[in-house]
Design a protein around this motif. Structure first.
Motif, PDB file in Angstrom:
ATOM      1  N   LEU A 150      46.286   3.669  60.977  1.00 24.37           N
ATOM      2  CA  LEU A 150      46.839   3.832  59.644  1.00 24.37           C
ATOM      3  C   LEU A 150      45.983   3.035  58.665  1.00 24.37           C
ATOM      4  O   LEU A 150      45.622   1.890  58.948  1.00 24.37           O
ATOM      5  CB  LEU A 150      48.279   3.307  59.656  1.00 24.37           C
ATOM      6  N   PRO A 151      45.621   3.617  57.517  1.00 25.44           N
ATOM      7  CA  PRO A 151      44.814   2.876  56.539  1.00 25.44           C
ATOM      8  C   PRO A 151      45.543   1.628  56.045  1.00 25.44           C
ATOM      9  O   PRO A 151      46.772   1.577  56.034  1.00 25.44           O
ATOM     10  CB  PRO A 151      44.636   3.872  55.389  1.00 25.44           C
ATOM     11  N   ASP A 152      44.783   0.633  55.606  1.00 23.89           N
ATOM     12  CA  ASP A 152      45.375  -0.553  54.990  1.00 23.89           C
ATOM     13  C   ASP A 152      46.239  -0.128  53.810  1.00 23.89           C
ATOM     14  O   ASP A 152      46.038   0.943  53.233  1.00 23.89           O
ATOM     15  CB  ASP A 152      44.281  -1.507  54.505  1.00 23.89           C
ATOM     16  N   GLY A 153      47.167  -1.000  53.418  1.00 23.80           N
ATOM     17  CA  GLY A 153      48.124  -0.677  52.369  1.00 23.80           C
ATOM     18  C   GLY A 153      47.520  -0.203  51.061  1.00 23.80           C
ATOM     19  O   GLY A 153      48.025   0.719  50.431  1.00 23.80           O
ATOM     20  N   THR A 154      46.421  -0.817  50.613  1.00 26.26           N
ATOM     21  CA  THR A 154      45.841  -0.447  49.328  1.00 26.26           C
ATOM     22  C   THR A 154      44.777   0.638  49.443  1.00 26.26           C
ATOM     23  O   THR A 154      44.283   1.118  48.428  1.00 26.26           O
ATOM     24  CB  THR A 154      45.244  -1.685  48.635  1.00 26.26           C
ATOM     25  N   ALA A 155      44.432   1.054  50.661  1.00 27.03           N
ATOM     26  CA  ALA A 155      43.457   2.124  50.872  1.00 27.03           C
ATOM     27  C   ALA A 155      44.090   3.479  50.567  1.00 27.03           C
ATOM     28  O   ALA A 155      45.310   3.609  50.473  1.00 27.03           O
ATOM     29  CB  ALA A 155      42.951   2.089  52.317  1.00 27.03           C
ATOM     30  N   ALA A 156      43.265   4.496  50.435  1.00 27.29           N
ATOM     31  CA  ALA A 156      43.756   5.854  50.175  1.00 27.29           C
ATOM     32  C   ALA A 156      44.680   6.301  51.301  1.00 27.29           C
ATOM     33  O   ALA A 156      44.405   6.053  52.482  1.00 27.29           O
ATOM     34  CB  ALA A 156      42.587   6.821  50.045  1.00 27.29           C
ATOM     35  N   PHE A 197      42.608  25.746  50.067  1.00 26.71           N
ATOM     36  CA  PHE A 197      43.129  25.139  48.844  1.00 26.71           C
ATOM     37  C   PHE A 197      44.091  24.003  49.170  1.00 26.71           C
ATOM     38  O   PHE A 197      44.033  22.949  48.573  1.00 26.71           O
ATOM     39  CB  PHE A 197      43.829  26.200  47.982  1.00 26.71           C
ATOM     40  N   VAL A 198      44.981  24.221  50.125  1.00 29.01           N
ATOM     41  CA  VAL A 198      45.952  23.195  50.510  1.00 29.01           C
ATOM     42  C   VAL A 198      45.241  21.979  51.080  1.00 29.01           C
ATOM     43  O   VAL A 198      45.572  20.847  50.733  1.00 29.01           O
ATOM     44  CB  VAL A 198      46.990  23.763  51.501  1.00 29.01           C
ATOM     45  N   LEU A 199      44.234  22.185  51.941  1.00 29.74           N
ATOM     46  CA  LEU A 199      43.491  21.057  52.510  1.00 29.74           C
ATOM     47  C   LEU A 199      42.769  20.263  51.433  1.00 29.74           C
ATOM     48  O   LEU A 199      42.814  19.040  51.411  1.00 29.74           O
ATOM     49  CB  LEU A 199      42.477  21.544  53.551  1.00 29.74           C
ATOM     50  N   VAL A 200      42.097  20.961  50.506  1.00 28.22           N
ATOM     51  CA  VAL A 200      41.371  20.289  49.436  1.00 28.22           C
ATOM     52  C   VAL A 200      42.356  19.560  48.527  1.00 28.22           C
ATOM     53  O   VAL A 200      42.142  18.419  48.145  1.00 28.22           O
ATOM     54  CB  VAL A 200      40.500  21.290  48.649  1.00 28.22           C
ATOM     55  N   SER A 201      43.469  20.202  48.179  1.00 35.02           N
ATOM     56  CA  SER A 201      44.470  19.574  47.327  1.00 35.02           C
ATOM     57  C   SER A 201      45.057  18.339  47.994  1.00 35.02           C
ATOM     58  O   SER A 201      45.245  17.313  47.352  1.00 35.02           O
ATOM     59  CB  SER A 201      45.593  20.556  46.993  1.00 35.02           C
ATOM     60  N   SER A 202      45.381  18.417  49.285  1.00 36.37           N
ATOM     61  CA  SER A 202      45.941  17.277  50.008  1.00 36.37           C
ATOM     62  C   SER A 202      44.951  16.124  50.060  1.00 36.37           C
ATOM     63  O   SER A 202      45.322  14.973  49.874  1.00 36.37           O
ATOM     64  CB  SER A 202      46.331  17.678  51.435  1.00 36.37           C
ATOM     65  N   ALA A 203      43.696  16.435  50.320  1.00 34.92           N
ATOM     66  CA  ALA A 203      42.680  15.389  50.400  1.00 34.92           C
ATOM     67  C   ALA A 203      42.500  14.716  49.041  1.00 34.92           C
ATOM     68  O   ALA A 203      42.408  13.490  48.957  1.00 34.92           O
ATOM     69  CB  ALA A 203      41.358  15.970  50.886  1.00 34.92           C
ATOM     70  N   ALA A 204      42.466  15.496  47.968  1.00 34.27           N
ATOM     71  CA  ALA A 204      42.315  14.921  46.633  1.00 34.27           C
ATOM     72  C   ALA A 204      43.532  14.082  46.276  1.00 34.27           C
ATOM     73  O   ALA A 204      43.413  12.993  45.719  1.00 34.27           O
ATOM     74  CB  ALA A 204      42.118  16.035  45.608  1.00 34.27           C
ATOM     75  N   PHE A 205      44.723  14.564  46.601  1.00 32.92           N
ATOM     76  CA  PHE A 205      45.953  13.840  46.317  1.00 32.92           C
ATOM     77  C   PHE A 205      45.998  12.534  47.097  1.00 32.92           C
ATOM     78  O   PHE A 205      46.358  11.491  46.559  1.00 32.92           O
ATOM     79  CB  PHE A 205      47.168  14.706  46.654  1.00 32.92           C
ATOM     80  N   ALA A 206      45.602  12.566  48.372  1.00 30.62           N
ATOM     81  CA  ALA A 206      45.618  11.361  49.207  1.00 30.62           C
ATOM     82  C   ALA A 206      44.685  10.299  48.644  1.00 30.62           C
ATOM     83  O   ALA A 206      44.998   9.110  48.685  1.00 30.62           O
ATOM     84  CB  ALA A 206      45.233  11.709  50.641  1.00 30.62           C
ATOM     85  N   ALA A 207      43.547  10.708  48.101  1.00 33.60           N
ATOM     86  CA  ALA A 207      42.594   9.758  47.546  1.00 33.60           C
ATOM     87  C   ALA A 207      43.164   9.041  46.326  1.00 33.60           C
ATOM     88  O   ALA A 207      42.754   7.935  46.000  1.00 33.60           O
ATOM     89  CB  ALA A 207      41.299  10.472  47.176  1.00 33.60           C
ATOM     90  N   GLU A 208      44.129   9.649  45.648  1.00 34.04           N
ATOM     91  CA  GLU A 208      44.724   9.060  44.448  1.00 34.04           C
ATOM     92  C   GLU A 208      45.924   8.173  44.759  1.00 34.04           C
ATOM     93  O   GLU A 208      46.432   7.493  43.885  1.00 34.04           O
ATOM     94  CB  GLU A 208      45.158  10.169  43.494  1.00 34.04           C
ATOM     95  N   CYS A 209      46.414   8.183  45.984  1.00 33.25           N
ATOM     96  CA  CYS A 209      47.633   7.455  46.353  1.00 33.25           C
ATOM     97  C   CYS A 209      47.290   6.385  47.389  1.00 33.25           C
ATOM     98  O   CYS A 209      46.636   6.664  48.385  1.00 33.25           O
ATOM     99  CB  CYS A 209      48.648   8.433  46.939  1.00 33.25           C
ATOM    100  N   ALA A 210      47.762   5.165  47.151  1.00 34.18           N
ATOM    101  CA  ALA A 210      47.569   4.095  48.137  1.00 34.18           C
ATOM    102  C   ALA A 210      48.522   4.312  49.303  1.00 34.18           C
ATOM    103  O   ALA A 210      49.644   4.806  49.121  1.00 34.18           O
ATOM    104  CB  ALA A 210      47.830   2.739  47.500  1.00 34.18           C
ATOM    105  N   GLN A 211      48.110   3.931  50.504  1.00 37.21           N
ATOM    106  CA  GLN A 211      48.953   4.117  51.691  1.00 37.21           C
ATOM    107  C   GLN A 211      50.317   3.447  51.507  1.00 37.21           C
ATOM    108  O   GLN A 211      51.337   3.990  51.899  1.00 37.21           O
ATOM    109  CB  GLN A 211      48.252   3.567  52.938  1.00 37.21           C
ATOM    110  N   GLN A 212      50.357   2.287  50.870  1.00 40.17           N
ATOM    111  CA  GLN A 212      51.611   1.563  50.693  1.00 40.17           C
ATOM    112  C   GLN A 212      52.595   2.274  49.766  1.00 40.17           C
ATOM    113  O   GLN A 212      53.763   1.906  49.701  1.00 40.17           O
ATOM    114  CB  GLN A 212      51.346   0.157  50.166  1.00 40.17           C
ATOM    115  N   ASP A 213      52.152   3.317  49.072  1.00 43.77           N
ATOM    116  CA  ASP A 213      53.013   4.078  48.164  1.00 43.77           C
ATOM    117  C   ASP A 213      53.236   5.513  48.634  1.00 43.77           C
ATOM    118  O   ASP A 213      53.907   6.291  47.953  1.00 43.77           O
ATOM    119  CB  ASP A 213      52.393   4.117  46.758  1.00 43.77           C
ATOM    120  N   ALA A 214      52.667   5.876  49.775  1.00 45.54           N
ATOM    121  CA  ALA A 214      52.692   7.269  50.240  1.00 45.54           C
ATOM    122  C   ALA A 214      54.084   7.711  50.692  1.00 45.54           C
ATOM    123  O   ALA A 214      54.850   6.921  51.248  1.00 45.54           O
ATOM    124  CB  ALA A 214      51.697   7.441  51.386  1.00 45.54           C
ATOM    125  N   ILE A 215      54.376   8.984  50.449  1.00 48.01           N
ATOM    126  CA  ILE A 215      55.636   9.602  50.860  1.00 48.01           C
ATOM    127  C   ILE A 215      55.286  10.816  51.711  1.00 48.01           C
ATOM    128  O   ILE A 215      54.497  11.670  51.296  1.00 48.01           O
ATOM    129  CB  ILE A 215      56.472  10.040  49.643  1.00 48.01           C
TER     130      ILE A 215
END
Length: 169
Positions: free
Chosen positions: A123-129, A15-33
């Motif tokens: 590291l993914p480009d800034g606007t990538a997931a 569940f944690v892996l799936v949730s993290s992957a889904a969350f990462a897809a919604e957030c751009a690298q340049q905004d990640a925390i």
């Protein structure tokens, strides 16, 4: 241990892996925390303002217990494509000497994104997931070796792997 209890940890991990992957897809690298395992450090990426900037990514590394804020930059390497990073504290502005830059550098090394299968990449480009995890090679021991370490200063070093915990902006 019952069969249900022995099944729970793998189900929770999935569940944690799936949730993290889904969350990462919604957030751009340049905004990640990101945060370290002990929740003592937080790394926040911020968008790069100028297309002419040498840095591909900019981030702030916060020491949560002390409020200390360090500046970080990621630049691509020339010969072999790698995400090379640097974390600095209280660097002078303008033209600086190599000795001045060395004195304010807390960490310098490679950053890798880690996928949900444990694979490493740049590291993914800034606007990538956003990457689900990032590895800052040798970050913890570099902080322990820096001028910021010791009594009255930093006494907890981060893990080298930081996990996505949120999305800014």
């Amino acid at each position: 241990m019952s069969p249900v209890q022995s099944l729970f940890p793998p189900v929770l991990s999935l569940f944690v892996l799936v949730s993290s992957a889904a969350f990462a897809a919604e957030c751009a690298q340049q905004d990640a925390i990101y945060e370290d395992r002990d929740k003592a450090y937080e790394l926040r990426f911020v968008p790069v303002e100028s297309a002419a900037a040498a840095a591909s990514h900019i981030f702030k590394l916060a020491v949560l217990k002390t409020g200390l804020l360090l500046d970080g930059y990621v630049m691509p390497t020339d010969e072999v494509s790698r995400s090379s990073g640097i974390i600095m504290h209280n660097c002078p502005e303008g033209d600086v000497t190599g000795a001045e830059l060395d004195a304010c550098t807390v960490w310098e090394g490679l950053l890798y994104s880690i996928d949900d299968k444990g694979g490493a990449a740049n590291l993914p480009d800034g606007t990538a997931a956003a990457a689900g995890e990032i590895l800052l090679a040798d970050l913890g021991s570099s902080i322990r070796s820096s001028a910021l370490w010791g009594e009255g200063q930093l006494t907890v070093a981060p893990w080298d792997v930081l996990t996505l915990k949120g999305c800014g902006q």
